[in-house]
Design an enzyme around this catalytic site. Structure first.
Site, mmCIF file in Angstrom:
data_model
loop_
_atom_site.group_PDB
_atom_site.id
_atom_site.type_symbol
_atom_site.label_atom_id
_atom_site.label_comp_id
_atom_site.label_asym_id
_atom_site.label_seq_id
_atom_site.Cartn_x
_atom_site.Cartn_y
_atom_site.Cartn_z
ATOM 1 N N GLY A 6 28.164 34.336 44.762
ATOM 2 C CA GLY A 6 27.863 35.058 45.997
ATOM 3 C C GLY A 6 28.787 34.793 47.168
ATOM 4 O O GLY A 6 28.563 35.338 48.250
ATOM 5 N N ALA A 61 32.216 29.883 44.737
ATOM 6 C CA ALA A 61 32.636 30.749 43.637
ATOM 7 C C ALA A 61 32.133 32.146 43.943
ATOM 8 O O ALA A 61 31.018 32.320 44.440
ATOM 9 C CB ALA A 61 32.057 30.264 42.315
ATOM 10 N N LYS A 62 32.978 33.093 43.646
ATOM 11 C CA LYS A 62 32.592 34.475 43.927
ATOM 12 C C LYS A 62 31.363 34.868 43.120
ATOM 13 O O LYS A 62 30.496 35.576 43.584
ATOM 14 C CB LYS A 62 33.759 35.411 43.606
ATOM 15 C CG LYS A 62 34.180 36.226 44.804
ATOM 16 C CD LYS A 62 35.145 37.306 44.417
ATOM 17 C CE LYS A 62 34.435 38.617 44.247
ATOM 18 N NZ LYS A 62 34.325 39.218 42.979
ATOM 19 N N ARG A 63 31.294 34.331 41.876
ATOM 20 C CA ARG A 63 30.161 34.724 41.031
ATOM 21 C C ARG A 63 28.844 34.168 41.551
ATOM 22 O O ARG A 63 27.781 34.598 41.152
ATOM 23 C CB ARG A 63 30.395 34.302 39.574
ATOM 24 C CG ARG A 63 30.434 32.823 39.354
ATOM 25 C CD ARG A 63 30.571 32.429 37.900
ATOM 26 N NE ARG A 63 30.598 30.993 37.788
ATOM 27 C CZ ARG A 63 31.643 30.247 38.066
ATOM 28 N NH1 ARG A 63 32.761 30.798 38.451
ATOM 29 N NH2 ARG A 63 31.590 28.926 37.966
#
Ligand code: GLU
Length: 282
Positions: free
Chosen positions: A242, A238-240
């Protein structure tokens, strides 16, 4: 019959390595069989969709060296087809209006389903105003209409469809023209997709898509649910948390084709691996 796959990202955030892997699976399976690879932007989530991200996604694919066939399909331009299918299902007596708020659904739901808490059918059979309502499928009625269904995943083999796991899910939403399930099922058929590839996290969704396909007399595709890229703790990227955005790597001057080839060879950045869940699901 020409094999046709598609990659169908939702422009709710930038693509990351997990999306790159999914796009490569769809692209390479089509090309290996002399088939076509199509693009679809699933941009009808009114609350989360950011149209400007679609161009970034297409640039990411080109950067990875992936070329798609034909025009890009945008779900936001297919709304008439979702509305027409909704009317057909209503005419079959399979949808009912629901005015429950999210909080009411959560409070009333008893068991967890693949998409969240299973709606207990509070509004089913009630005189509910249709103005601004969400429309839910009467799942038991729909299942009794079509009878037992099966579908085939290339990896996991033949499956018995179990749409009952979802309960009476929303097909026509209040804040968006259609649910993911209805829109994806209709568009896969409209784009002539013969092999639906997507991550194993969407395995259970196929139970619903197969039911909707039968109700609407659509051609039945074959499925290929691939494992997801996961972090060391087993959670999907997930981008959130990292995972770098492909657009950032692209702008930093990284070589997209080299990255694609690494992913193809199963060589992932440190701490990332291919998870299990090959077609395992409820
Ligand atoms: N739009 C979905 C996603 O980004 C994928 C849908 C599908 O492949 O069926 O997760």
């Amino acid at each position: 019959m020409t094999v046709r796959t598609r990659f169908a990202p939702s422009p709710n955030g930038l693509l990351h390595l997990g999306h790159a892997y999914a796009a490569l699976v769809a692209h390479d399976l089509a090309r290996a069989r002399g088939g076509e690879f199509l693009m679809r932007i699933e941009d009808i989530d009114g609350t989360r969709s950011r149209p400007e991200l679609a161009a970034e996604m297409l640039a990411d694919l080109a950067w990875l060296g992936l070329q798609w066939d034909g025009p890009v399909v945008y779900q936001s331009r297919q709304l008439d087809s979702y509305a027409a299918a909704g009317e057909r299902l209503k005419a079959m007596g399979l949808l009912y209006p629901c005015q429950c708020t999210r909080a009411e659904v959560l409070a009333a739901a008893t068991e967890p389903g693949p998409d969240g808490p299973v709606y207990p059918g509070t509004c089913r059979g009630r005189a509910v105003s249709t103005a601004g309502a969400a429309w839910r499928i009467d799942m038991a009625k729909a299942i009794s209409l079509v009878g037992p269904l099966t579908w085939t995943d290339e990896i996991a083999g033949m499956q018995t469809a179990r749409p009952e796991l979802f309960g009476d899910i929303v097909l026509l939403r209040k804040e968006a023209p259609a649910s993911y399930h209805l829109a994806a099922t209709l568009d896969d058929a409209a784009q002539g997709i013969t092999l639906v590839t997507r991550g194993a996290d969407l395995f259970a969704s196929t139970h619903v898509h197969v039911l909707l396909g039968h109700l609407l007399h659509l051609c039945a595709p074959l499925y290929h649910h691939h494992p997801l890229l996961v972090e060391a703790d087993g959670r999907k990227l997930a981008k959130r948390r990292g995972s770098p955005a492909l657009a950032d790597l692209r702008r930093a001057g990284d070589e997209g084709r080299a990255l694609a080839d690494m992913l193809r060879r199963g060589r992932f950045p440190a701490g990332i691996s291919l998870g299990g869940g090959l077609g395992t699901g409820p």
